[in-house]
Write a protein that holds these residues in place. Sequence first.
Motif, mmCIF file in Angstrom:
data_model
loop_
_atom_site.group_PDB
_atom_site.id
_atom_site.type_symbol
_atom_site.label_atom_id
_atom_site.label_comp_id
_atom_site.label_asym_id
_atom_site.label_seq_id
_atom_site.Cartn_x
_atom_site.Cartn_y
_atom_site.Cartn_z
ATOM 1 N N LEU A 219 0.819 -1.212 0.000
ATOM 2 C CA LEU A 219 0.000 0.000 0.000
ATOM 3 C C LEU A 219 0.850 1.258 0.000
ATOM 4 O O LEU A 219 0.499 2.244 -0.651
ATOM 5 N N TYR A 220 1.933 1.244 0.748
ATOM 6 C CA TYR A 220 2.836 2.398 0.774
ATOM 7 C C TYR A 220 4.193 1.980 1.317
ATOM 8 O O TYR A 220 4.337 0.938 1.971
ATOM 9 N N THR A 221 5.182 2.821 1.035
ATOM 10 C CA THR A 221 6.539 2.638 1.549
ATOM 11 C C THR A 221 7.044 3.962 2.074
ATOM 12 O O THR A 221 6.930 4.993 1.378
ATOM 13 N N ILE A 222 7.574 3.992 3.272
ATOM 14 C CA ILE A 222 8.233 5.175 3.821
ATOM 15 C C ILE A 222 9.727 4.959 3.649
ATOM 16 O O ILE A 222 10.345 4.170 4.379
ATOM 17 N N ASN A 223 10.292 5.612 2.651
ATOM 18 C CA ASN A 223 11.710 5.447 2.349
ATOM 19 C C ASN A 223 12.569 6.181 3.372
ATOM 20 O O ASN A 223 12.202 7.250 3.875
ATOM 21 N N ASP A 224 13.725 5.614 3.674
ATOM 22 C CA ASP A 224 14.711 6.237 4.573
ATOM 23 C C ASP A 224 14.089 6.644 5.901
ATOM 24 O O ASP A 224 14.411 7.705 6.452
ATOM 25 N N ALA A 225 13.191 5.822 6.396
ATOM 26 C CA ALA A 225 12.605 6.118 7.709
ATOM 27 C C ALA A 225 13.676 6.069 8.787
ATOM 28 O O ALA A 225 13.639 6.841 9.744
ATOM 29 N N HIS A 226 14.642 5.178 8.613
ATOM 30 C CA HIS A 226 15.775 5.079 9.542
ATOM 31 C C HIS A 226 17.045 4.824 8.741
ATOM 32 O O HIS A 226 17.003 4.288 7.630
ATOM 33 N N HIS A 227 18.170 5.226 9.331
ATOM 34 C CA HIS A 227 19.459 5.018 8.665
ATOM 35 C C HIS A 227 19.853 3.542 8.693
ATOM 36 O O HIS A 227 20.564 3.074 7.802
ATOM 37 N N LYS A 228 19.397 2.835 9.713
ATOM 38 C CA LYS A 228 19.639 1.401 9.818
ATOM 39 C C LYS A 228 18.291 0.691 9.890
ATOM 40 O O LYS A 228 17.269 1.255 9.522
ATOM 41 N N ALA A 229 18.293 -0.536 10.358
ATOM 42 C CA ALA A 229 17.061 -1.329 10.370
ATOM 43 C C ALA A 229 15.997 -0.714 11.274
ATOM 44 O O ALA A 229 16.310 -0.121 12.315
ATOM 45 N N VAL A 230 14.735 -0.856 10.883
ATOM 46 C CA VAL A 230 13.604 -0.468 11.717
ATOM 47 C C VAL A 230 13.317 -1.628 12.663
ATOM 48 O O VAL A 230 12.964 -2.723 12.228
ATOM 49 N N THR A 231 13.467 -1.395 13.961
ATOM 50 C CA THR A 231 13.410 -2.496 14.926
ATOM 51 C C THR A 231 12.158 -2.484 15.813
ATOM 52 O O THR A 231 11.902 -3.457 16.513
ATOM 53 N N ALA A 232 11.403 -1.408 15.799
ATOM 54 C CA ALA A 232 10.177 -1.344 16.606
ATOM 55 C C ALA A 232 9.167 -0.462 15.892
ATOM 56 O O ALA A 232 9.541 0.520 15.236
ATOM 57 N N ILE A 233 7.894 -0.814 16.036
ATOM 58 C CA ILE A 233 6.877 -0.048 15.321
ATOM 59 C C ILE A 233 5.547 -0.126 16.071
ATOM 60 O O ILE A 233 5.228 -1.150 16.699
ATOM 61 N N ALA A 234 4.809 0.981 16.051
ATOM 62 C CA ALA A 234 3.494 1.045 16.682
ATOM 63 C C ALA A 234 2.656 2.057 15.924
ATOM 64 O O ALA A 234 3.186 2.892 15.175
ATOM 65 N N CYS A 235 1.349 1.987 16.126
ATOM 66 C CA CYS A 235 0.433 2.870 15.404
ATOM 67 C C CYS A 235 -0.503 3.532 16.400
ATOM 68 O O CYS A 235 -0.924 2.908 17.388
ATOM 69 N N THR A 236 -0.832 4.805 16.162
ATOM 70 C CA THR A 236 -1.768 5.511 17.045
ATOM 71 C C THR A 236 -3.174 4.951 16.887
ATOM 72 O O THR A 236 -3.491 4.285 15.901
ATOM 73 N N SER A 237 -4.033 5.234 17.852
ATOM 74 C CA SER A 237 -5.365 4.626 17.890
ATOM 75 C C SER A 237 -6.235 5.025 16.704
ATOM 76 O O SER A 237 -7.163 4.300 16.339
#
Length: 271
Positions: A219-237
Amino acid sequence: MHDRAAALQVSLDHAILRNTGPEKRPLQLSVTAAAETPAGTILLGSGDGTVAVLSPESEPSPVNPKQLKKLAILTTVRLEGGITSIVVDQESTKAVPLGRNPTGGGIAYTAYVGTNKCNIYKVAYDPINNKLTEDVIQTAHSDKINALAFPAQYGEVFATCSAGSIRVWHLAGCRELLRINLPNLECKCVTFAPDGKTIISGWSDGKIRGFGPQSGKLLYTINDAHHKAVTAIACTSDSSRIVSGGEEGMEQLCLVSLSVTDVCHLEELPQ
Protein backbone atom coordinates in the motif's frame (compact mmCIF):
# COMPACT_ATOMS: atom_id res chain seq x y z
CA MET A 1 22.20 -45.48 -3.15
CA HIS A 2 22.82 -41.91 -4.26
CA ASP A 3 25.96 -39.80 -4.49
CA ARG A 4 26.30 -36.01 -4.68
CA ALA A 5 24.92 -35.68 -8.21
CA ALA A 6 23.33 -38.98 -9.24
CA ALA A 7 21.67 -42.18 -8.09
CA LEU A 8 23.73 -45.36 -8.09
CA GLN A 9 22.20 -48.76 -8.85
CA VAL A 10 24.18 -51.52 -7.12
CA SER A 11 23.81 -55.29 -7.47
CA LEU A 12 23.82 -56.71 -3.94
CA ASP A 13 24.33 -60.28 -5.19
CA HIS A 14 27.57 -59.40 -6.93
CA ALA A 15 28.49 -56.27 -4.92
CA ILE A 16 29.15 -54.26 -8.08
CA LEU A 17 27.93 -50.97 -9.53
CA ARG A 18 25.28 -51.78 -12.14
CA ASN A 19 24.15 -48.39 -13.39
CA THR A 20 23.81 -44.67 -12.59
CA GLY A 21 21.41 -41.88 -13.48
CA PRO A 22 19.96 -39.60 -14.49
CA GLU A 23 22.08 -38.56 -17.48
CA LYS A 24 20.23 -36.05 -19.65
CA ARG A 25 18.67 -34.04 -16.79
CA PRO A 26 20.99 -34.30 -13.80
CA LEU A 27 19.58 -33.05 -10.52
CA GLN A 28 21.03 -29.75 -9.33
CA LEU A 29 22.69 -29.12 -5.95
CA SER A 30 23.12 -32.83 -5.26
CA VAL A 31 20.71 -35.66 -4.57
CA THR A 32 19.64 -35.09 -0.96
CA ALA A 33 16.89 -37.68 -0.37
CA ALA A 34 15.58 -40.90 -1.92
CA ALA A 35 12.75 -43.39 -1.37
CA GLU A 36 11.45 -46.46 -3.19
CA THR A 37 7.84 -46.28 -4.35
CA PRO A 38 5.21 -49.08 -4.45
CA ALA A 39 5.51 -49.01 -8.25
CA GLY A 40 9.18 -50.01 -8.01
CA THR A 41 10.41 -46.61 -9.13
CA ILE A 42 12.63 -44.30 -7.07
CA LEU A 43 11.70 -40.85 -5.76
CA LEU A 44 14.75 -38.58 -5.70
CA GLY A 45 14.97 -35.16 -4.07
CA SER A 46 17.61 -32.55 -4.81
CA GLY A 47 19.01 -29.41 -3.24
CA ASP A 48 17.22 -27.17 -5.74
CA GLY A 49 13.77 -28.44 -4.68
CA THR A 50 13.21 -30.94 -7.50
CA VAL A 51 11.43 -34.23 -6.80
CA ALA A 52 11.94 -36.73 -9.62
CA VAL A 53 10.59 -40.20 -10.38
CA LEU A 54 13.48 -42.35 -11.56
CA SER A 55 12.95 -45.60 -13.44
CA PRO A 56 15.13 -48.48 -12.19
CA GLU A 57 14.76 -50.35 -15.49
CA SER A 58 17.90 -50.48 -17.61
CA GLU A 59 17.99 -50.99 -21.36
CA PRO A 60 20.99 -51.91 -23.53
CA SER A 61 22.68 -48.96 -25.17
CA PRO A 62 22.06 -48.77 -28.94
CA VAL A 63 25.70 -47.81 -29.43
CA ASN A 64 27.12 -50.65 -27.34
CA PRO A 65 24.67 -53.45 -26.38
CA LYS A 66 27.04 -54.58 -23.64
CA GLN A 67 26.50 -51.27 -21.86
CA LEU A 68 23.27 -50.03 -20.29
CA LYS A 69 21.48 -46.76 -20.84
CA LYS A 70 21.57 -44.40 -17.89
CA LEU A 71 18.56 -44.53 -15.58
CA ALA A 72 15.83 -42.24 -16.91
CA ILE A 73 13.68 -39.63 -15.17
CA LEU A 74 9.96 -40.20 -15.81
CA THR A 75 8.57 -36.97 -14.37
CA THR A 76 9.45 -34.17 -11.93
CA VAL A 77 7.90 -31.48 -9.76
CA ARG A 78 9.58 -28.40 -8.23
CA LEU A 79 9.03 -27.46 -4.57
CA GLU A 80 10.13 -24.48 -2.51
CA GLY A 81 13.42 -25.19 -0.77
CA GLY A 82 15.96 -27.98 -0.96
CA ILE A 83 14.56 -31.46 -0.31
CA THR A 84 15.55 -32.86 3.09
CA SER A 85 13.33 -35.94 3.43
CA ILE A 86 10.93 -38.18 1.47
CA VAL A 87 8.55 -40.69 3.06
CA VAL A 88 6.14 -42.79 0.96
CA ASP A 89 2.70 -43.41 2.45
CA GLN A 90 2.25 -47.13 1.85
CA GLU A 91 -1.45 -46.98 2.76
CA SER A 92 -2.09 -44.56 -0.12
CA THR A 93 -1.12 -47.15 -2.74
CA LYS A 94 -3.80 -48.16 -5.24
CA ALA A 95 -3.83 -49.76 -8.68
CA VAL A 96 -5.38 -47.73 -11.50
CA PRO A 97 -5.85 -48.33 -15.24
CA LEU A 98 -2.64 -47.72 -17.12
CA GLY A 99 -4.26 -45.38 -19.64
CA ARG A 100 -1.95 -43.65 -22.08
CA ASN A 101 1.26 -43.97 -20.14
CA PRO A 102 2.23 -47.39 -18.77
CA THR A 103 5.65 -46.24 -17.52
CA GLY A 104 4.31 -45.53 -14.04
CA GLY A 105 3.45 -49.18 -13.45
CA GLY A 106 -0.25 -48.44 -12.96
CA ILE A 107 0.30 -47.69 -9.25
CA ALA A 108 -0.84 -44.42 -7.70
CA TYR A 109 0.81 -43.37 -4.43
CA THR A 110 1.43 -40.41 -2.14
CA ALA A 111 4.65 -39.26 -0.51
CA TYR A 112 5.38 -36.64 2.15
CA VAL A 113 8.32 -34.39 1.34
CA GLY A 114 10.13 -31.99 3.67
CA THR A 115 12.28 -29.03 2.57
CA ASN A 116 14.87 -26.79 4.20
CA LYS A 117 12.40 -23.88 3.90
CA CYS A 118 10.31 -25.53 6.63
CA ASN A 119 7.61 -26.76 4.25
CA ILE A 120 5.97 -30.19 4.26
CA TYR A 121 4.33 -31.22 0.99
CA LYS A 122 1.95 -33.99 0.08
CA VAL A 123 3.14 -35.19 -3.35
CA ALA A 124 0.83 -37.49 -5.34
CA TYR A 125 1.78 -39.57 -8.37
CA ASP A 126 -0.78 -40.06 -11.16
CA PRO A 127 0.27 -43.05 -13.32
CA ILE A 128 -2.32 -42.37 -16.01
CA ASN A 129 -0.79 -38.99 -16.89
CA ASN A 130 2.68 -39.80 -15.46
CA LYS A 131 2.52 -36.65 -13.32
CA LEU A 132 3.44 -35.48 -9.83
CA THR A 133 1.24 -32.91 -8.07
CA GLU A 134 2.06 -31.14 -4.82
CA ASP A 135 0.02 -29.67 -1.97
CA VAL A 136 1.44 -27.80 1.04
CA ILE A 137 0.15 -29.37 4.25
CA GLN A 138 2.36 -27.57 6.77
CA THR A 139 4.70 -24.58 6.66
CA ALA A 140 6.68 -22.30 8.96
CA HIS A 141 9.39 -19.64 8.86
CA SER A 142 12.79 -21.07 8.02
CA ASP A 143 14.58 -18.47 10.17
CA LYS A 144 14.02 -16.92 13.60
CA ILE A 145 10.73 -15.09 14.17
CA ASN A 146 11.40 -11.43 15.01
CA ALA A 147 7.90 -10.32 16.00
CA LEU A 148 4.28 -11.44 16.41
CA ALA A 149 1.17 -9.25 16.38
CA PHE A 150 -2.60 -9.66 16.70
CA PRO A 151 -5.15 -7.22 15.21
CA ALA A 152 -6.92 -4.96 17.69
CA GLN A 153 -9.83 -6.69 19.44
CA TYR A 154 -9.51 -9.77 17.22
CA GLY A 155 -7.82 -12.99 18.28
CA GLU A 156 -8.53 -15.40 15.42
CA VAL A 157 -5.55 -14.43 13.25
CA PHE A 158 -2.05 -13.12 13.90
CA ALA A 159 1.00 -12.04 11.91
CA THR A 160 4.65 -13.05 12.26
CA CYS A 161 7.75 -11.71 10.54
CA SER A 162 11.16 -13.14 9.77
CA ALA A 163 13.88 -13.05 7.14
CA GLY A 164 12.28 -12.30 3.77
CA SER A 165 8.62 -12.57 4.70
CA ILE A 166 5.55 -11.68 6.72
CA ARG A 167 2.95 -14.38 7.29
CA VAL A 168 -0.62 -14.23 8.54
CA TRP A 169 -1.90 -17.31 10.38
CA HIS A 170 -5.25 -18.70 11.45
CA LEU A 171 -4.90 -19.43 15.15
CA ALA A 172 -7.46 -22.22 15.59
CA GLY A 173 -6.49 -24.06 12.40
CA CYS A 174 -2.73 -23.46 12.76
CA ARG A 175 -2.54 -22.74 9.05
CA GLU A 176 -1.04 -20.01 6.91
CA LEU A 177 -3.53 -17.59 5.34
CA LEU A 178 -1.22 -15.08 3.66
CA ARG A 179 2.46 -14.78 2.82
CA ILE A 180 4.20 -11.52 1.86
CA ASN A 181 7.67 -12.13 0.41
CA LEU A 182 10.50 -9.61 0.07
CA PRO A 183 13.63 -11.60 -0.82
CA ASN A 184 17.03 -10.51 0.48
CA LEU A 185 15.46 -8.37 3.23
CA GLU A 186 14.55 -9.09 6.84
CA CYS A 187 11.37 -7.91 8.49
CA LYS A 188 12.29 -6.81 12.01
CA CYS A 189 8.88 -5.78 13.40
CA VAL A 190 5.22 -5.93 12.49
CA THR A 191 1.88 -4.63 13.75
CA PHE A 192 -1.71 -4.17 12.60
CA ALA A 193 -3.22 -0.71 12.26
CA PRO A 194 -6.09 -0.40 14.78
CA ASP A 195 -8.60 0.06 11.94
CA GLY A 196 -7.52 -3.33 10.55
CA LYS A 197 -6.79 -1.96 7.07
CA THR A 198 -2.99 -2.26 7.07
CA ILE A 199 -0.19 -4.53 8.18
CA ILE A 200 2.61 -2.13 9.12
CA SER A 201 6.15 -3.47 9.09
CA GLY A 202 9.75 -2.36 9.62
CA TRP A 203 12.58 -3.76 7.53
CA SER A 204 16.34 -4.19 7.55
CA ASP A 205 16.77 -1.62 4.76
CA GLY A 206 15.45 1.18 7.01
CA LYS A 207 12.05 1.36 5.29
CA ILE A 208 8.54 1.09 6.70
CA ARG A 209 6.07 -0.74 4.48
CA GLY A 210 2.29 -1.07 4.72
CA PHE A 211 0.47 -4.05 3.18
CA GLY A 212 -3.16 -5.03 2.70
CA PRO A 213 -4.08 -7.64 5.36
CA GLN A 214 -6.09 -9.76 2.94
CA SER A 215 -4.41 -9.20 -0.42
CA GLY A 216 -0.83 -8.73 0.75
CA LYS A 217 -0.57 -5.84 -1.73
CA LEU A 218 1.98 -3.12 -0.98
CA LEU A 219 0.00 0.00 0.00
CA TYR A 220 2.84 2.40 0.77
CA THR A 221 6.54 2.64 1.55
CA ILE A 222 8.23 5.17 3.82
CA ASN A 223 11.71 5.45 2.35
CA ASP A 224 14.71 6.24 4.57
CA ALA A 225 12.60 6.12 7.71
CA HIS A 226 15.77 5.08 9.54
CA HIS A 227 19.46 5.02 8.67
CA LYS A 228 19.64 1.40 9.82
CA ALA A 229 17.06 -1.33 10.37
CA VAL A 230 13.60 -0.47 11.72
CA THR A 231 13.41 -2.50 14.93
CA ALA A 232 10.18 -1.34 16.61
CA ILE A 233 6.88 -0.05 15.32
CA ALA A 234 3.49 1.04 16.68
CA CYS A 235 0.43 2.87 15.40
CA THR A 236 -1.77 5.51 17.05
CA SER A 237 -5.36 4.63 17.89
CA ASP A 238 -6.74 6.60 14.91
CA SER A 239 -4.38 4.75 12.50
CA SER A 240 -3.09 8.06 11.15
CA ARG A 241 0.42 8.04 12.64
CA ILE A 242 3.22 5.53 13.03
CA VAL A 243 5.86 5.62 15.74
CA SER A 244 9.01 3.68 14.89
CA GLY A 245 12.37 2.95 16.45
CA GLY A 246 15.58 2.15 14.61
CA GLU A 247 18.73 0.19 15.17
CA GLU A 248 20.70 3.46 15.21
CA GLY A 249 18.79 4.61 18.34
CA MET A 250 16.44 7.09 16.68
CA GLU A 251 12.67 7.51 17.05
CA GLN A 252 10.37 8.77 14.29
CA LEU A 253 6.78 9.91 14.09
CA CYS A 254 5.26 9.41 10.63
CA LEU A 255 2.00 10.85 9.30
CA VAL A 256 0.21 8.45 6.97
CA SER A 257 -2.48 9.54 4.48
CA LEU A 258 -4.05 7.73 1.54
CA SER A 259 -2.02 9.64 -1.03
CA VAL A 260 1.07 10.93 0.77
CA THR A 261 3.39 9.44 3.36
CA ASP A 262 5.68 11.95 5.13
CA VAL A 263 8.16 11.78 7.97
CA CYS A 264 6.89 14.57 10.21
CA HIS A 265 9.08 14.46 13.26
CA LEU A 266 12.41 12.98 14.21
CA GLU A 267 14.13 12.90 17.58
CA GLU A 268 16.88 10.86 19.15
CA LEU A 269 16.01 8.39 21.85
CA PRO A 270 17.45 9.22 25.28
CA GLN A 271 20.64 7.36 26.06
